[in-house]
Design a protein around this motif. Structure first.
Motif, PDB file in Angstrom:
ATOM      1  N   ALA A 215      96.737  62.766 132.104  1.00 13.18           N
ATOM      2  CA  ALA A 215      95.760  63.724 131.594  1.00 13.18           C
ATOM      3  C   ALA A 215      94.367  63.251 131.985  1.00 13.18           C
ATOM      4  O   ALA A 215      94.101  62.050 132.070  1.00 13.18           O
ATOM      5  CB  ALA A 215      95.860  63.874 130.076  1.00 13.18           C
ATOM      6  N   PRO A 243      97.230  68.017 132.929  1.00 18.03           N
ATOM      7  CA  PRO A 243      96.250  68.760 132.132  1.00 18.03           C
ATOM      8  C   PRO A 243      94.848  68.188 132.314  1.00 18.03           C
ATOM      9  O   PRO A 243      94.664  66.967 132.311  1.00 18.03           O
ATOM     10  CB  PRO A 243      96.747  68.591 130.700  1.00 18.03           C
ATOM     11  CG  PRO A 243      97.651  67.407 130.719  1.00 18.03           C
ATOM     12  CD  PRO A 243      98.237  67.332 132.097  1.00 18.03           C
ATOM     13  N   ILE A 357      96.860  66.990 123.359  1.00 23.12           N
ATOM     14  CA  ILE A 357      97.031  66.669 124.781  1.00 23.12           C
ATOM     15  C   ILE A 357      96.812  65.175 125.005  1.00 23.12           C
ATOM     16  O   ILE A 357      97.560  64.531 125.752  1.00 23.12           O
ATOM     17  CB  ILE A 357      96.066  67.504 125.636  1.00 23.12           C
ATOM     18  CG1 ILE A 357      96.432  68.991 125.543  1.00 23.12           C
ATOM     19  CG2 ILE A 357      96.091  67.039 127.096  1.00 23.12           C
ATOM     20  CD1 ILE A 357      95.430  69.911 126.219  1.00 23.12           C
TER      21      ILE A 357
END
Length: 766
Positions: A215, A243, A357
């Protein structure tokens, strides 16, 4: 039927990059009248035997393609390698008062400087001067000062390691540590904040880490304009499904969707890639609150595993490698959600979604730019970003770490080779080891302190190794007036800018070679070195015929000034080092052991990386551990009548260099006299899109600061925030409005009030 927008304001729908970027490159080549030469020059940018692009500090990939330049890098390169010239005839035709009425764009469009020039007050013009006479005058003026501390020595981040090293050596041999530099105005919060957190004022990641991350969190930067080569990295990560979580007040086009000019499918199909998987429009200045909100949720979920907590902390890492967890817990426990949400402008659900996340990713990289650093709490912002990563052990392992994204292509290298107003004992030891003398330890001036000293008359001389200091600095009323009080002002530059026109008793402009120019010294063609944002040092070698035989390299100019000022003090062989830059690098290696075997290693493909101990979990702090640092509160929250102004660079701009008047991705064409403002904030003040407004600064002491006659542009920006272009907005940034920890001006967090322009409103600006 859609409403009519103000003149020059349109909706720009295409993705960033793509055919629009290629068209812009072609236009800039034509504008600088170098279509054939310019195309060949661009192909040498960021190549092994070529030159380092002056446009940004993003690192080169291990396996470079045939073209490693971006749209704005092409603008920077063609701007420097232009066929246009500003020689002695140009200055004969124009007086200094006439040139003062020109914009920086108009001044720089006239091309490269070709001869050393001195201001003549009788004719009010710059006139040609011989190099030897220029050096002699500088030496005489510096040596006539009552103290070396009455002189200021500014450095721009584009100076090479070799030039910056000679510069700091000269200044320390002269006897002062007055080193205001461009770092003071951008990433000084990083240089000050991170050493206290993790023991080093640099990022901890390499480009390879982006291939192994799970991420990416992006705070306060616009890579599509300010460091577009980063978009290749983000584009690749997004296409792998990584992400990318963005915190930024304005929805920047490149962070939404990007078409890679090197991707044949996207170019052929006019398609693009979505970059941000989540986009949180944090209030300008609200990053501290957002970060503390994330930390509060993470710690709240980890307080008591036995009682059902998530256990999401990396407790082994925290116990082995950090200190300060309990203090951090107490701070976030007493920080209320009402304050966090009001200051950040985000909902608790939005912050929680970002935490989800973050927690689901094993390896996280956090990138940030000046949207984090250019605030009154800039150092605190940086330290809370480090805290967020440390809680999960996301520093010092593959695919994880901090990534401060620098602007100038060697701003980090300048600091590494000694450009600092606060020298360490290690630096002083190194100079004594290499040159046999120990410089003063006395702290010198940063940029804010230098302007204050000049304004008060305590400093009387200024030498600028590149840059456009007066225009870049906050509070031009004070700054411009201060520059006119100087006894000596020297500007080492490739092009004319407005700082050169704030003439002192003695003002000189010394033209230097650029990155693209062939640099030939006594031993033959020379290469210089630069350090990128990820601590990789590599060589840069120009190849174009210089604009004029009169030009000298930055190292040669610095050495000339040094010889005229300190002579043979300490038996420093200035001329010998300039004859062969390998000799400069030998001395750098003696002063800074991390550059061991410098000349051999820099000749390897890709150069070499300097040591960053935090990258392998060695913490060069007093405690030998990474520190989880506490910041009280959530930052400043403006009153109900004030809006928070953040300054922006347009897409046709690099720092104070304005390439053109378009800001394509934001839909602005042919103008810069606008302010982006939320529709609700307009309505609340009885205003509409396209109205003419005045801004009044609500920060700082002293006289009122206003900017009148701007056009309000309704835009997707959080309520309570407005945005306008730098450096025009600097008039609203008081000199005393800065981060007390780092001295960084708070360009991106200025409280202002808004009024409709009245017929006599410009009297406020008088």
């Amino acid at each position: 039927m859609s409403k009519k927008r103000p003149d020059g304001i349109k909706v720009y729908k295409p993705a960033a990059g793509g055919w629009g970027a290629l068209k812009a490159v072609a236009q800039t080549l034509a504008r600088q009248q170098i279509i054939t030469q310019g195309s060949a020059t661009l192909l040498r940018a960021n190549q092994r035997d070529g030159f380092d692009c002056p446009g940004c500090a993003w690192p080169d990939p291990k396996h470079t393609s045939s073209f490693e330049f971006c749209e704005n890098g092409a603008k920077a390169i063609t701007w420097e390698s232009t066929s246009r010239r500003a020689g002695p005839d140009f200055f004969t035709q124009h007086t200094v008062p006439e040139l003062r009425d020109w914009t920086d764009h108009q001044l720089e469009m006239h091309g490269r400087l070709t001869h050393p020039m001195i201001y003549d007050p009788r004719s009010d013009r710059y006139q040609k001067i011989a190099w030897s006479d220029a050096f002699a005058l500088i030496g005489k003026e510096l040596n006539s000062l009552d103290s070396p501390d009455q002189a200021e020595f500014y450095t721009s981040g584009r100076a090479s390691n070799e030039a910056a090293f000679l510069y700091q050596l000269f200044v320390r041999a002269y006897g002062t540590n007055n080193f205001p530099d461009c770092s003071n105005m951008c990433h000084e919060a990083t240089s000050v904040g991170l050493p206290r957190s993790i023991g080093v004022g640099k990022g901890t990641v390499t480009l390879d880490d982006f291939d192994h991350t799970d991420a990416i969190f992006s705070f306060g930067h616009n890579p599509g304009t300010n460091h577009p080569r980063m978009m290749t990295t983000l584009h690749q990560a997004a296409r792998r499904g990584v992400p990318i979580v963005v915190f930024n007040p304005i929805r920047e086009r490149a962070l939404e969707k990007f078409a890679a000019p090197q991707n044949p499918i996207e170019m052929a199909t006019f398609s693009s890639t979505r970059i941000a998987s989540a986009y949180h429009q944090v209030r300008a200045g609200g990053d501290l609150a957002a970060l503390k909100g994330m930390i509060k949720l993470i710690l709240g979920d980890s307080m008591d595993i036995e009682a059902g907590g998530g256990g999401c902390l990396d407790r082994d890492f925290i116990e082995t490698h950090t200190r300060g967890l309990n203090d951090l817990k107490r701070d976030v426990e007493k920080t209320g959600w009402d304050d966090i949400l009001r200051a950040s402008g985000l909902s608790k659900e939005a912050i929680a979604s970002a935490v989800d996340i973050y927690l689901s990713a094993r390896n996280v990289i956090l990138c940030y730019g000046m949207g984090l650093t250019q605030h009154r709490n800039g150092t605190a912002n940086v330290q809370q970003a480090a805290n967020l990563l440390l809680l999960r052990g996301n520093i010092g392992r593959r695919g994880a770490g901090l990534c401060p994204v620098r602007g100038h292509s060697n701003v980090q290298g300048n600091r590494t080779v000694g450009i600092t107003e606060a020298p360490s004992e290690e630096l002083l030891d190194g100079i004594e080891r290499a040159f046999g003398f120990r410089p003063t330890r006395r702290k010198g001036h940063n940029a804010i302190e230098a302007v204050e000293a000049i304004a008060s008359g305590r400093s009387k001389a200024l030498i600028c190794l590149g840059g456009n200091l007066a225009v870049a600095m906050a509070d031009p009323r004070i700054t411009f007036d201060a520059m006119r009080k100087l006894r000596l002002a020297v500007h080492i530059s490739t092009k004319l800018n407005r700082s050169h026109l704030l003439t002192a008793q003695n003002s000189l402009i010394l033209p230097c070679l650029g990155r693209t120019d062939l640099d030939v010294q006594a031993s033959g063609p020379q290469a210089v070195t630069v350090e990128d944002s990820m601590s990789v040092v590599h060589s840069s070698k120009g190849f174009l015929k210089p604009p004029d035989p009169e030009l000298r390299s930055e190292p040669a100019i610095v050495a000339g000034i040094a010889e005229a000022t300190v002579g043979n003090a300490y038996e420093i062989d200035w001329a010998g080092m300039v004859e062969d830059y390998d000799r400069i690098r030998d001395k750098i290696e003696l002063v800074f052991p991390d550059f061991r075997d410098f000349n051999r290693r820099v000749r390897r493909k890709g150069g070499f990386r300097l040591d960053v101990p935090a990258s392998y979990r060695v913490w060069a702090t007093r405690s030998s551990k990474a520190n989880l640092l506490v910041t009280a509160g959530v930052g400043e929250i403006p009153g109900k009548d004030a809006l928070i102004l953040t300054t922006l660079r347009s897409h046709d701009q690099y720092n104070t260099t304005i390439y053109g008047l378009d800001d394509r991705y934001r839909g602005v064409f042919g103008r810069r006299d606008i302010v982006f403002i939320n529709g609700s904030d307009l309505e609340r003040r009885g205003l509409r899109d396209g109205d003419t407004i005045d801004l009044m600064s609500a920060a700082g002491a002293g006289p009122a600061r206003s900017l009148c006659g701007l056009t309000a542009v309704e835009y997707d920006i959080p309520e309570g925030c407005i945005a306008g272009y730098y450096p025009e907005m600097n008039v609203l940034v008081p000199l005393d409005h800065y981060d007390l920890e780092s001295g960084t001006p708070a360009y991106k967090g200025v409280p202002v009030t808004v009024e409709r322009t009245a017929s006599r409103s410009c009297a406020k600006c008088d």
